[in-house]
Design a protein around this motif. Structure first.
Motif: not given
Ligand code: GDP
Ligand code: IMO
Ligand code: MG
Length: 421
Positions: A29-33, A58-60, A65-69, A246-251
């Motif tokens: 899983l790849v996530v932007r946060y 990671g969408i490439l 699954p790729n997530i916009l958090g 920022g990962v914790c609050t942003g994802a």
């Protein structure tokens, strides 16, 4: 499985896109946060160059699954444009998920970004003009519009009326410009909503499920540590927390689920926009780095300011992100320079300053000199084959910052790297 964060250690553009794409090969899983389309992440795969702004690198990979958090701010038109651009190039977006509670960039955010920069004149921040500061301002002021509200015509209308009531007053009374028309905004947004709708979900649940199933999650940072609203060169920063916290609050993930934090670091330094840059080289060295490193912004095309590596700044990044390793990019750009300088501390009013200060204006860097190398290193894949001076440069950095360098970038291509693992 280890959950990993990739974070920029400097002022952005360190090569996070390339490193994410490289390392996400093994991720589930790849996530932007954080951030929005102020980011510009480049991935070069063979002869194909992709420039991503909102969608994770990671969408490439077709199957992940790729997530916009929720911490990401989303301009629907920009997102649709990016989605269409990728689809035209054969990239499947069925695996793209968008947080229902991510905030939406509205036209008045973009307009206010521009007007505020104009108002500041010489004191401007040098923003990307994407409305990032104003949209995060609205989020914190509790008058923002979230993706979930965008989906419901009635709620969207009500929220937009409230928000426009406030923003049109500001536009007219503070900036002396024409108010915006609600029907025009609604018409503009209606067309993007339908394209985005199928992708909007509660992404925290997806992340929780991945944790429970022991899958590997990869968090792709945007911007960099020195652009962080708290730990950056305030006020010359962005309006979010790109640092690891920022990962914790942003994802929507707990800190106990994070295993590794990889700090992407350019072998020298760059910055776009205004603000302090103690090791900046406004001379032939700076020009050399800019031309050889193609240092022009992906999002705005602006030339990037260039300078030498700054160790106290990196130690600050190690501290506030809890870095476990460094991915050092663009070592190849330094090839051909007879002498390399690295800032080890600063001087102000005759006093030595060891740590990166809260006010980095008017400090003078103290440099240590390193000998350069002439050999082309772009095809090297084994650490031991690097020129001895290149290894000395890397090992000295490791020793000074106290974190191992595990990946070394020797070219823009995804495969152009030395992976010490
Ligand atoms: P990001 O915002 O951190 O993802 O970085 P950008 O994509 O804005 O800028 C990094 C630039 O450096 C891009 O043009 C990359 O293709 C390029 N790049 C990344 N790693 C390397 C490397 O090791 N060597 C060289 N020469 N270029 C690299
Ligand atoms: P990536 O993810 C480099 C900079 C802008 C400006 C400041 C505030 O590609 O590394 P903003 O539009 O966010 O309000 O601008 O932050 N900035 C970046 N610089 N890379 C980025 O992202 C950046 N995102 C914002 O140039 O100085
Ligand atoms: Mg960039």
């Amino acid at each position: 499985m280890a959950n990993k964060i990739v974070v920029g250690t400097q002022w952005g553009d360190e090569g996070k896109g390339k490193v994410t794409n490289m390392l996400a090969r093994k991720a589930d899983l790849v996530v932007r946060y954080s951030g929005g389309n102020n980011a510009g992440h480049t991935v070069v795969i063979d002869d194909n160059k992709f420039e991503l702004h909102l969608i994770p690198s990671g969408i490439l990979y077709p199957d992940k699954p790729n997530i916009l958090g929720n911490g990401v701010v989303i301009d629907p038109q920009a997102l649709v444009e990016e989605m269409e651009g990728l689809e035209e190039r054969g990239i499947n977006l069925d695996n793209l998920y968008i947080s229902e509670i991510a905030h939406v960039v509205m036209p008045y955010h973009r307009l206010l970004d521009r007007l505020e920069e104009e108002r500041k004149g010489a004191g401007k921040i040098g923003t990307t003009g994407k409305g990032i500061g104003p949209v995060y301002t609205d989020k914190i002021a509790r008058r923002g519009i979230r993706m979930i509200e965008l989906l419901d015509e009635e709620q969207f209308t009500r929220k937009l009326e409230e928000s426009l009531d406030y923003h049109n007053t500001v536009l007219e009374k503070v900036y002396g410009v024409q108010p915006l028309d609600i029907e025009e905004i609604k018409a503009e947004y209606r067309s993007s909503i339908e394209k985005i709708r199928p992708h909007i979900i509660n992404t925290a649940i997806l992340i929780e499920e991945a944790c429970r199933e022991n899958k590997e999650i990869f968090f792709e940072g945007a911007q960099g540590t020195l652009l962080d609203i708290d730990f950056g060169t305030y006020p010359y920063v962005t309006s979010s927390n790109p640092t690891a916290g920022g990962v914790c609050t942003g994802a929507g993930i707990g800190p106990t689920e994070i295993d590794e934090v990889i700090g992407v670091t350019k072998a020298y330094q760059t910055r776009v926009g205004e603000g302090p840059f103690p090791t900046e080289q406004k001379n032939k060295i700076g020009e050399y780095l800019r031309e050889k490193g193609h240092e022009y912004g992906v999002t705005t095309g602006r030339p990037r300011r260039c300078g030498w590596l700054d160790i106290p700044l990196l130690k600050h990044a190690v501290r506030v992100n809890g870095l476990t390793e460094i991915a050092l990019t663009k070592l190849d750009v330094l090839t051909g320079l007879a002498e390399l300088l690295v800032c080890t501390s600063y001087q102000k009013d005759g006093e030595n300053i060891a740590e990166y200060p809260a006010c980095a204006q008017d400090i003078k860097p103290v440099y240590q000199e390193f000998s350069g190398w002439e050999e082309d290193i772009s095809s090297i894949r084994e650490y031991s084959n690097l020129p001895v001076n290149a290894r000395h440069y890397l090992e000295s950095i490791e020793e000074m910052v106290g974190v191992p360098i595990r990946i070394i970038g020797v070219g823009p291509g995804r495969e152009e790297a030395i992976n010490k693992d």
